[in-house]
Design a protein around this motif. Structure first.
Motif, PDB file in Angstrom:
ATOM      1  N   TYR A   3       0.813  -1.145  -0.007  1.00 38.93           N
ATOM      2  CA  TYR A   3      -0.084  -0.028  -0.205  1.00 38.93           C
ATOM      3  C   TYR A   3       0.949   1.283   0.049  1.00 38.93           C
ATOM      4  O   TYR A   3       1.302   1.730   1.057  1.00 38.93           O
ATOM      5  CB  TYR A   3      -1.029  -0.101   1.216  1.00 38.93           C
ATOM      6  CG  TYR A   3      -2.015   1.099   1.311  1.00 38.93           C
ATOM      7  CD1 TYR A   3      -1.633   2.286   1.613  1.00 38.93           C
ATOM      8  CD2 TYR A   3      -3.358   0.659   1.268  1.00 38.93           C
ATOM      9  CE1 TYR A   3      -2.774   3.234   1.345  1.00 38.93           C
ATOM     10  CE2 TYR A   3      -4.318   1.459   1.436  1.00 38.93           C
ATOM     11  CZ  TYR A   3      -3.968   2.874   1.555  1.00 38.93           C
ATOM     12  OH  TYR A   3      -5.074   3.881   1.287  1.00 38.93           O
ATOM     13  N   ASP A   4       1.214   1.656  -1.260  1.00 41.18           N
ATOM     14  CA  ASP A   4       2.379   2.651  -1.316  1.00 41.18           C
ATOM     15  C   ASP A   4       1.607   4.030  -1.347  1.00 41.18           C
ATOM     16  O   ASP A   4       0.279   4.245  -1.499  1.00 41.18           O
ATOM     17  CB  ASP A   4       3.234   2.506  -2.352  1.00 41.18           C
ATOM     18  CG  ASP A   4       2.755   2.344  -3.707  1.00 41.18           C
ATOM     19  OD1 ASP A   4       1.398   2.619  -4.015  1.00 41.18           O
ATOM     20  OD2 ASP A   4       3.384   1.907  -4.880  1.00 41.18           O
ATOM     21  N   THR A   6       1.268   5.882  -4.066  1.00 41.20           N
ATOM     22  CA  THR A   6       0.315   6.008  -5.317  1.00 41.20           C
ATOM     23  C   THR A   6      -1.175   5.424  -5.067  1.00 41.20           C
ATOM     24  O   THR A   6      -1.858   5.827  -5.602  1.00 41.20           O
ATOM     25  CB  THR A   6       1.193   5.418  -6.634  1.00 41.20           C
ATOM     26  OG1 THR A   6       1.067   3.937  -6.103  1.00 41.20           O
ATOM     27  CG2 THR A   6       2.381   5.632  -6.900  1.00 41.20           C
ATOM     28  N   VAL A   7      -0.777   4.532  -4.352  1.00 41.35           N
ATOM     29  CA  VAL A   7      -2.298   3.912  -3.889  1.00 41.35           C
ATOM     30  C   VAL A   7      -3.000   4.776  -3.038  1.00 41.35           C
ATOM     31  O   VAL A   7      -4.241   5.337  -3.122  1.00 41.35           O
ATOM     32  CB  VAL A   7      -2.195   2.475  -3.192  1.00 41.35           C
ATOM     33  CG1 VAL A   7      -3.478   1.985  -2.638  1.00 41.35           C
ATOM     34  CG2 VAL A   7      -1.627   1.338  -4.073  1.00 41.35           C
ATOM     35  N   SER A 204       6.864   2.650  -4.584  1.00 40.43           N
ATOM     36  CA  SER A 204       7.247   1.250  -3.696  1.00 40.43           C
ATOM     37  C   SER A 204       8.242   0.425  -5.160  1.00 40.43           C
ATOM     38  O   SER A 204       8.336   0.891  -6.301  1.00 40.43           O
ATOM     39  CB  SER A 204       6.008   0.458  -3.712  1.00 40.43           C
ATOM     40  OG  SER A 204       5.453   0.452  -5.061  1.00 40.43           O
ATOM     41  N   LEU A 206       7.289  -1.997  -6.611  1.00 36.26           N
ATOM     42  CA  LEU A 206       6.245  -2.323  -7.676  1.00 36.26           C
ATOM     43  C   LEU A 206       6.450  -1.225  -8.794  1.00 36.26           C
ATOM     44  O   LEU A 206       6.484  -1.704  -9.966  1.00 36.26           O
ATOM     45  CB  LEU A 206       4.932  -2.560  -7.043  1.00 36.26           C
ATOM     46  CG  LEU A 206       3.875  -2.838  -8.422  1.00 36.26           C
ATOM     47  CD1 LEU A 206       4.176  -4.240  -8.937  1.00 36.26           C
ATOM     48  CD2 LEU A 206       2.519  -2.975  -7.554  1.00 36.26           C
ATOM     49  N   ILE A 207       6.082  -0.074  -8.548  1.00 37.12           N
ATOM     50  CA  ILE A 207       6.294   0.906  -9.242  1.00 37.12           C
ATOM     51  C   ILE A 207       7.464   1.290  -9.958  1.00 37.12           C
ATOM     52  O   ILE A 207       7.656   1.572 -11.117  1.00 37.12           O
ATOM     53  CB  ILE A 207       5.814   2.516  -8.527  1.00 37.12           C
ATOM     54  CG1 ILE A 207       4.372   2.159  -7.990  1.00 37.12           C
ATOM     55  CG2 ILE A 207       5.761   3.542  -9.612  1.00 37.12           C
ATOM     56  CD1 ILE A 207       3.323   2.079  -9.009  1.00 37.12           C
ATOM     57  N   GLU A 210       7.748  -1.134 -12.678  1.00 34.61           N
ATOM     58  CA  GLU A 210       6.893  -0.743 -13.761  1.00 34.61           C
ATOM     59  C   GLU A 210       7.694   0.279 -14.507  1.00 34.61           C
ATOM     60  O   GLU A 210       7.713   0.288 -15.974  1.00 34.61           O
ATOM     61  CB  GLU A 210       5.523  -0.335 -13.122  1.00 34.61           C
ATOM     62  CG  GLU A 210       4.597   0.264 -14.267  1.00 34.61           C
ATOM     63  CD  GLU A 210       4.159  -0.815 -15.232  1.00 34.61           C
ATOM     64  OE1 GLU A 210       3.750  -0.470 -16.355  1.00 34.61           O
ATOM     65  OE2 GLU A 210       4.242  -2.103 -15.020  1.00 34.61           O
ATOM     66  N   ASP A 263      -1.001  -9.039  -6.462  1.00 36.23           N
ATOM     67  CA  ASP A 263      -0.362  -7.735  -6.495  1.00 36.23           C
ATOM     68  C   ASP A 263      -1.410  -6.964  -7.001  1.00 36.23           C
ATOM     69  O   ASP A 263      -2.504  -7.149  -7.387  1.00 36.23           O
ATOM     70  CB  ASP A 263       0.892  -7.788  -7.366  1.00 36.23           C
ATOM     71  CG  ASP A 263       2.081  -7.155  -6.627  1.00 36.23           C
ATOM     72  OD1 ASP A 263       1.788  -6.150  -5.863  1.00 36.23           O
ATOM     73  OD2 ASP A 263       3.107  -7.479  -7.164  1.00 36.23           O
ATOM     74  N   SER A 265      -2.246  -2.305  -7.666  1.00 43.73           N
ATOM     75  CA  SER A 265      -1.612  -1.004  -8.029  1.00 43.73           C
ATOM     76  C   SER A 265      -2.947  -0.079  -8.363  1.00 43.73           C
ATOM     77  O   SER A 265      -3.852  -0.467  -8.629  1.00 43.73           O
ATOM     78  CB  SER A 265      -0.686  -0.852  -9.053  1.00 43.73           C
ATOM     79  OG  SER A 265      -0.285   0.402  -9.640  1.00 43.73           O
ATOM     80  N   SER A 266      -2.493   1.164  -8.173  1.00 43.41           N
ATOM     81  CA  SER A 266      -3.577   2.294  -8.797  1.00 43.41           C
ATOM     82  C   SER A 266      -3.635   2.743 -10.236  1.00 43.41           C
ATOM     83  O   SER A 266      -4.630   3.280 -10.598  1.00 43.41           O
ATOM     84  CB  SER A 266      -3.324   3.679  -8.034  1.00 43.41           C
ATOM     85  OG  SER A 266      -1.996   4.235  -7.916  1.00 43.41           O
ATOM     86  N   LEU A 269      -0.609  -1.851 -14.493  1.00 43.67           N
ATOM     87  CA  LEU A 269       0.750  -2.494 -14.569  1.00 43.67           C
ATOM     88  C   LEU A 269       0.977  -3.059 -16.199  1.00 43.67           C
ATOM     89  O   LEU A 269       0.511  -4.139 -16.212  1.00 43.67           O
ATOM     90  CB  LEU A 269       0.790  -3.210 -13.458  1.00 43.67           C
ATOM     91  CG  LEU A 269       0.824  -2.690 -12.098  1.00 43.67           C
ATOM     92  CD1 LEU A 269       0.704  -3.728 -11.130  1.00 43.67           C
ATOM     93  CD2 LEU A 269       1.887  -1.808 -11.850  1.00 43.67           C
TER      94      LEU A 269
END
Length: 589
Positions: A3-4, A6-7, A204, A206-207, A210, A263, A265-266, A269
């Motif tokens: 939960y970064d 961007t979320v 995060s 994850l981003i 990406e 996973d 994301s907002s 991806l």
């Protein structure tokens, strides 16, 4: 998965769109570190969850139902005093970090307007929920108080001034004026991913991955290995993502594997194929689905771990006991030598003086070969002979007793291993509660007389439809196994169980037709899959008519004896096919 920032930004955009101007109707604190705000506006009622738990910190709108304590905690009472009936002014985010600020307009004791803010810091074990006065930033209180012993850098205590700038010195990625400078300050020996995560707030791994994917670069490449063109592509990819975030262009996306969200994301991806994605109409809808399943899984794991620990302790004791019993039995089988000692001593007592610790005598049981016999020097010859006669007699009696005890202990080990398997097969808290109740009845878990007794929900066994339309039933625990086999099944039903290992009892129901080979194979596959040998190759499953199955003499739940059986080998391919078969045909009875 995280939960970064961007979320959180997409959550804030959703909250500002739906809840600006909403009135705070009720405030609850369902657990030690969670707050639920019940809000209402002209479009309806909303539940806003604020969680500062170390394992699942988060904020979003939820449809979940919470069980609240009878007496509200102190922090909940404080929030009710300051925020109930207030109006929501806005939701803000600090530097795209995981810090949410909810601004409220309330009244003081004199009826004058007063702005207060609720800060939610989503930072793992350091997460917190803090109530402050908006203008002065004076802290009223927090759900977790942080003193100097806990943190020398930043105390969170009533009366102190709240300062979010002490949390992080990273750059705000939404500030384009400093974006170019931030990229130029990257540490050249660190990877793309590490630089993005360590330089900017709310980004995060994850981003970062990406971003690297969109730039067609390996996330683990060091910055020093990038030429000017590659660095430019990385910059453009990152700027494209943050531009979308700045414009509140969100596409809540979940990555699905086996129907589970692995996973989220907002933003969309692109590094995942569309076949693995599930898109949601709102970020709260995505988060609600994910965290409800996650908490359910965590609660199930916690509950199963406590029961599993008890069972394993009893299992270890039973195995140690069996080892000792086996050694005693081995000694008992060697008992004849003590009778020989006694007979030889009795026949030669006139040769034996008191005070010696051994003697060699001719063994008339073995062609007069000399045999050395240990003696107790404190005893006479006849007393030594009597001692050996008693030992021989005791061990002779012990053999029968030990055989019974060893058999009982082996049955106990079988039972406890079956319970461990049942715990692994459990999918709900009700499944585990039924197993726990069984262990209480069996005396493995102490009954808590002070605890209010809740009626344990009886969980029904699993029902399947075979390819040939036969009904197949499988037990999920020992109670269900016993119920299926000894009460539910008719004498001409077919009974299945994996050979010499813990597993479910499976019943193939007779309906007037002859059982087909296909239905027998499918029932055997279900028995193999729901066993401790599930991950093995070529599993042997025994099957016979139910009339050949009897309750085990030990009367231990789930244990049976059976005769006149056949066996079938289930391959790993059968089990693989079963997983698809189960998804399409399994249903709860």
């Amino acid at each position: 998965m995280a939960y970064d920032g961007t979320v959180l930004k997409s959550v804030i955009e959703e909250l500002n769109s739906n809840l600006t101007g909403a009135r705070v109707e009720k405030i609850y604190q369902p657990s030690k570190e969670e707050i639920v705000l019940n809000l209402r506006n002209y479009t309806g009622k909303y539940k806003l969850l604020l969680s500062a738990t170390s394992n699942n910190p988060r904020v979003y709108l939820t449809n979940q139902t919470f069980e609240n304590p009878k007496s509200p905690p102190t922090f909940c009472m404080l929030l009710r005093k300051h925020l109930e009936n207030s109006r929501v002014l806005s939701f803000e985010q600090y530097k795209m970090d995981r810090i949410l600020k909810i601004n409220f307009l309330s009244k003081n004791e004199l009826g004058d307007d007063l702005q207060k803010s609720l800060i939610v810091e989503i930072m793992g074990k350091h997460s917190n929920i803090i109530l402050i006065e908006s203008d002065t930033k004076k802290i009223y209180d927090s759900i977790k108080r942080v003193n100097s012993f806990i943190s020398r850098v930043r105390e969170i205590l009533p009366g102190l001034i709240y300062d979010e700038s002490l949390i992080s010195t990273k750059e705000n990625p939404l500030c384009f004026e400093t974006l170019d400078k931030s990229f130029k300050s990257f540490e050249i020996n660190k990877s793309i991913k590490n630089n993005l995560v360590n330089t900017f707030t709310g980004i995060s791994p994850l981003i970062a991955r990406e971003t690297a994917y969109r730039a067609n670069l390996d996330e683990d490449r060091a910055i020093s290995s990038l030429d000017e063109d590659s660095l430019g592509k990385l910059y453009d990819a990152f700027k494209s993502i943050v531009s979308s975030l700045n414009a509140n262009e969100f596409k809540p996306t979940a990555i699905i594997d086996n129907e589970n969200i692995i996973d989220f994301s907002s933003i969309d991806l692109m590094m995942y194929p569309n076949s693995e994605k599930k898109f949601f109409s709102s970020i709260s809808e995505l988060l609600d689905e994910f965290y409800i399943k996650r908490e359910k899984s965590q609660n199930l794991n916690e509950k199963s771990s406590s029961i599993k620990k008890v069972v394993k302790n009893h299992l270890d004791r039973a195995k140690n006991k069996l080892s000792k019993q086996s050694q005693e039995l081995e000694d008992a089988f060697d008992r004849d030598k003590y009778k020989i000692y006694a007979d030889l001593i009795s026949s030669n007592y006139y040769k034996i003086d008191k005070g010696i610790d051994n003697i060699s005598l001719e063994n008339f049981y073995n062609e007069m070969e000399p045999l050395n016999i240990p003696l107790d020097e404190k005893l006479s010859a006849q007393e030594n002979a009597n001692k050996y006669y008693k030992k021989y007699s005791k061990l002779k009696t012990a053999v029968n007793k030990l055989n019974i005890e060893i058999e009982n202990n082996k049955n106990t080990i079988k039972y406890l291993n079956s319970v461990l398997l049942n715990i692994e097969l459990s999918e709900t808290s009700a499944d585990l509660e039924e197993i726990r109740e069984e262990l209480v009845e069996m005396g493995y878990i102490k009954k808590n007389y002070k605890q209010k007794k809740n009626k344990v929900q009886k969980i029904k066994s699993l029902e399947y439809n075979s390819t040939d339309s036969f009904k197949i039933y499988a037990g999920k625990n020992n109670r269900q196994n016993e119920e299926l086999t000894l009460k539910f099944a008719n004498k001409n039903d077919m009974w299945f169980h994996v050979k010499d290992a813990p597993g479910s009892h499976v019943i193939l129901k007779e309906d007037g037709r002859e059982f087909t080979e296909k239905s027998i194979e499918e029932a055997a596959t279900i028995a193999a899959y729901n066993s401790s040998l599930k991950n093995s190759d070529n599993i042997i499953v025994d099957y016979t008519l139910k009339k050949n199955v009897k309750r085990h003499p030990s009367k231990i739940p789930g244990l049976v004896s059976y005769v006149n059986y056949n066996s079938i080998i289930i391959s790993s391919k059968n089990l693989s096919d079963y997983e698809n078969y189960e998804k399409n045909t399994s249903k709860t009875l």
